[in-house]
Design an enzyme around this catalytic site. Structure first.
Site, short mmCIF file in Angstrom:
data_model
loop_
_atom_site.label_atom_id
_atom_site.label_comp_id
_atom_site.label_asym_id
_atom_site.label_seq_id
_atom_site.Cartn_x
_atom_site.Cartn_y
_atom_site.Cartn_z
N ASP A 1 0.85 -1.20 0.00
CA ASP A 1 0.00 0.00 0.00
C ASP A 1 0.88 1.24 0.00
OD1 ASP A 1 -3.24 0.53 0.98
OD2 ASP A 1 -1.83 2.20 1.04
N ASN B 1 -12.95 -2.64 2.98
CA ASN B 1 -13.79 -1.45 3.07
C ASN B 1 -14.81 -1.50 1.94
OD1 ASN B 1 -12.29 -0.41 5.24
ND2 ASN B 1 -10.78 0.48 3.85
N VAL C 1 -11.19 3.01 -3.74
CA VAL C 1 -10.92 2.42 -5.06
C VAL C 1 -11.99 1.36 -5.32
CG1 VAL C 1 -9.26 1.20 -6.50
CG2 VAL C 1 -8.42 2.79 -4.76
N HIS D 1 -10.52 -5.24 -2.89
CA HIS D 1 -9.16 -5.54 -2.41
C HIS D 1 -9.23 -5.83 -0.92
CE1 HIS D 1 -9.99 -1.23 -2.37
NE2 HIS D 1 -9.26 -1.14 -1.26
N ILE D 2 -8.35 -6.69 -0.49
CA ILE D 2 -8.22 -7.00 0.93
C ILE D 2 -7.00 -6.24 1.45
CG2 ILE D 2 -7.65 -8.80 2.60
CD1 ILE D 2 -9.22 -10.77 0.91
N HIS D 3 -7.21 -5.44 2.49
CA HIS D 3 -6.08 -4.84 3.19
C HIS D 3 -5.52 -5.90 4.14
CE1 HIS D 3 -6.85 -0.49 2.28
NE2 HIS D 3 -8.07 -0.94 2.10
P1 AMP Z 1 -9.74 1.64 0.13
O1 AMP Z 1 -9.77 3.00 0.76
O2 AMP Z 1 -10.19 0.52 1.04
O3 AMP Z 1 -10.47 1.64 -1.20
O4 AMP Z 1 -8.22 1.32 -0.13
C1 AMP Z 1 -7.51 1.81 -1.21
C2 AMP Z 1 -6.06 1.71 -0.84
O5 AMP Z 1 -5.29 1.80 -2.02
C3 AMP Z 1 -5.57 2.81 0.11
O6 AMP Z 1 -5.05 2.22 1.30
C4 AMP Z 1 -4.49 3.52 -0.70
O7 AMP Z 1 -3.39 3.94 0.09
C5 AMP Z 1 -4.09 2.45 -1.70
N1 AMP Z 1 -3.54 2.95 -2.94
C6 AMP Z 1 -4.06 3.91 -3.74
N2 AMP Z 1 -3.29 4.08 -4.82
C7 AMP Z 1 -2.26 3.19 -4.70
C8 AMP Z 1 -1.13 2.89 -5.51
N3 AMP Z 1 -0.88 3.53 -6.68
N4 AMP Z 1 -0.28 1.93 -5.08
C9 AMP Z 1 -0.51 1.29 -3.91
N5 AMP Z 1 -1.57 1.52 -3.13
C10 AMP Z 1 -2.43 2.47 -3.50
#
Ligand code: AMP
Length: 117
Positions: free
Chosen positions: A34, A90, A99, A103-105
């Site tokens: 991330d 999320n 996004v 995706h899984i954090h």
């Molecule tokens: P969410 O808020 O659950 O949709 O998570 C999206 C995640 O994507 C966030 O933790 C961002 O920091 C991460 N993110 C956004 N752009 C990038 C990128 N180019 N490379 C890596 N992580 C990213």
């Protein structure tokens, strides 16, 4: 929040149109670091075939959903994370989704509190 139209930032990473630190990859998913970490280890486990969010997954997505969790398990084993890890999804704006590509954090590397919010 990104719009649902066009390629998401994760599709662009999967297609190598923008760079990312790719830690694991197979035919179904990718694991990237991330860009804005919330823990010493914070990676994202992302299906290559876009599902916008968990609430839009179909019964036919059962294999990829299981694969994402097993990838988290495999990543934890490879990293030797015997003290534990947390996974978070999320789903939607109130949950902090930014996004629109499932995706899984995966977070680890420090003791965490509960509840998270
Ligand atoms: P969410 O808020 O659950 O949709 O998570 C999206 C995640 O994507 C966030 O933790 C961002 O920091 C991460 N993110 C956004 N752009 C990038 C990128 N180019 N490379 C890596 N992580 C990213």
């Amino acid at each position: 929040m990104e719009s649902d139209g066009g390629k998401t930032i994760f599709e662009k990473i999967i297609d190598r149109e923008i760079p990312a630190e790719i830690l694991m990859e197979d035919e179904r998913c990718i694991v990237i670091r991330d860009i804005n970490p919330g823990a010493p280890i914070h990676v994202l486990i992302i299906p290559k075939r876009k599902i916008a969010r968990l609430s839009e997954a179909q019964n036919s997505d059962i294999l990829i959903l299981g694969h994402l969790l097993l990838t988290a398990q495999q990543f934890a084993k490879r990293q030797g994370l015997g003290d534990g890890f947390r996974i978070v999804v999320n789903n939607g704006p109130h949950a902090g989704e930014t996004v629109p590509h499932l995706h899984i954090h995966f977070l680890a590397g420090k003791p965490m509190i509960w509840p998270p919010c």
